[in-house]
Motif scaffolding. Structure first.
Motif, mmCIF file in Angstrom:
data_model
loop_
_atom_site.group_PDB
_atom_site.id
_atom_site.type_symbol
_atom_site.label_atom_id
_atom_site.label_comp_id
_atom_site.label_asym_id
_atom_site.label_seq_id
_atom_site.Cartn_x
_atom_site.Cartn_y
_atom_site.Cartn_z
ATOM 1 N N GLY A 1 -0.147 -9.775 4.112
ATOM 2 C CA GLY A 1 -0.083 -11.198 3.785
ATOM 3 C C GLY A 1 1.285 -11.823 3.939
ATOM 4 N N GLU B 1 -6.584 -16.320 7.205
ATOM 5 C CA GLU B 1 -6.842 -15.669 5.921
ATOM 6 C C GLU B 1 -8.356 -15.671 5.727
ATOM 7 O OE1 GLU B 1 -4.667 -17.491 2.790
ATOM 8 O OE2 GLU B 1 -2.705 -17.031 3.658
ATOM 9 N N ASN C 1 -5.920 -10.456 6.239
ATOM 10 C CA ASN C 1 -4.906 -11.273 6.899
ATOM 11 C C ASN C 1 -4.885 -10.907 8.379
ATOM 12 O OD1 ASN C 1 -3.638 -12.523 4.417
ATOM 13 N ND2 ASN C 1 -3.427 -10.343 3.949
#
Length: 399
Positions: free
Chosen positions: A94, A59, A226
């Motif tokens: 995500g 992330e 992501n």
């Protein structure tokens, strides 16, 4: 002999009604627990449809109140890809596998709506990173940049729902509720079909899935990227530190967290097992109580029927015959309870309850019936032995 057993059971119908009720509820509990365990085991041994080993998730976050220009993001990804031990780097959404983050929506093709399908954003290297197996067509490619519709890849189960046995490649579908001003990017063109995937947990069933190609637009509205990284076997904390330093060194303001996908899988497995184990413990506790109750009731019945046993022994019945009689009575009473429980359990596959296939229900019915017969036979064995050991002179003298 069977007719005689039915006559004996009917003459003691009040006492046997309690036994039938206990057996019925035992069957229902075992059927419920069995359905959960069989479904869980079936899912566990099914293939995931992708390879989660040696995959890390990143992330990448911009600084506070900062966005991510695509040029800088691409530079970061190139430098991460250049690190020794890194094999593939891909951008995605995500909702990584095995984490508590989902994104699903209903889709439609020619008026036919689908159940909720998992949506994943993916770039051209996603299939390589996750090692998805293509059944039809191809994955995304730079040639798709000029497509009039958003390229997508779908899973085999979603293909079957939308297109049945007909062709899927090149077909165009939309969201079931596209909104008042649909855009061309909300119309999806099928480029390929992959195997079913299980990205929720080790014990979850496959869910219809669609991968939407990340549009090649500027990312200045992004605050977080992501990323999935496939690494060579044997890589560990040293490479994770290099990745974090590389991301921070390119922009001086971006940071990243590196997580191992296999660790996410094990964490999700423990979380999923808690209710299953709890259900099994409750079922086991209830079955033990029912077994003790059956044992006590059978023991009491024998003590109440000592005169009958003594009379039958005096008339020539053998001890083994007496034991078989009591065991046979118990099995007949058990059959009544199992039949009633089976009629209730049969409603679940007939009504398609919980959207489960028929097979787990049928296996659970068979397993519950076998377990109930085994429990009642075990509970009746010792009382039947006691009945067989009663001597006629002793029983008649007591009366």
């Amino acid at each position: 002999m069977l007719r005689h057993l039915f006559t004996l059971i009917w003459n003691r119908k009040r006492a046997n009604l309690l036994l039938i009720s206990e057996i019925f509820f035992s069957f229902v509990v075992l059927f419920g627990v069995g359905t959960v365990l069989i479904t869980t085991a079936k899912n566990y041994f099914a293939p995931h449809g992708f390879n989660y080993e040696q995959v890390w998730r990143l992330e990448v976050r911009a600084g506070q109140n900062l966005k991510m220009p695509r040029a800088e993001l691409d530079d970061v990804l190139r430098q991460v890809k250049a690190l020794p031990g890194v094999r593939t780097v891909t951008l995605t959404s995500g909702n990584f596998p095995f984490i508590f983050n989902t994104n699903n929506s209903n889709l439609a093709y020619k008026g036919k709506k689908t159940p909720p399908a998992n949506n994943y954003a993916a770039d051209d290297r996603y299939a390589e990173a996750m090692q998805l197996h293509l059944r039809e067509g191809r994955w995304f490619a730079p040639a798709d940049d000029g497509s009039n519709h958003r390229p997508v890849v779908i899973s085999q189960d979603l293909r079957k729902i939308m297109f049945g046995d007909g062709p899927a490649l090149g077909k165009i579908f939309t969201y079931s509720e596209p909104g008042p001003n649909p855009k061309s990017e909300d119309e999806f063109q099928v480029m390929g079909v992959v195997d079913n995937v299980r990205m929720e947990s080790d014990f979850s069933a496959a869910i219809p899935s669609v991968w939407l190609r990340l549009l090649p637009y500027d990312t200045t509205h992004w605050e977080t990227a992501n990323v999935l990284v496939r690494v060579a076997p044997g890589q560990g904390g040293e490479l994770q530190e290099k990745i974090a330093r590389t991301v921070a060194g390119v922009t001086r303001q971006w940071t990243t967290e590196v997580r191992v996908m296999d660790d996410d899988r094990l964490h999700r497995r423990r979380y999923t097992l808690v209710p299953v184990v709890g259900l099994c413990i409750m079922g086991l506790f209830l079955i033990i109580n029912v077994a003790l109750g059956l044992f006590g009731v059978l023991w009491y019945n024998i003590s109440q029927r000592r005169a009958e046993i003594g009379l039958r022994r005096a008339m020539g019945a053998t001890g083994a015959g007496i034991g078989r009689q009591f065991l046979g009575e118990t099995m007949v009473v058990t059959t009544f309870g199992v039949v009633l429980g089976g009629l209730l359990a049969a409603q679940f596959p007939l009504l398609n309850a919980f959207d489960l296939p028929v097979q787990p229900y049928l296996l659970a019915i068979g397993a519950a019936a076998a377990a109930v017969y085994a429990i009642t036979a075990l509970c009746a064995w010792q009382p039947s032995r006691l009945a067989a050991a009663i001597q006629p002179a002793t029983a008649l003298r007591e009366e």
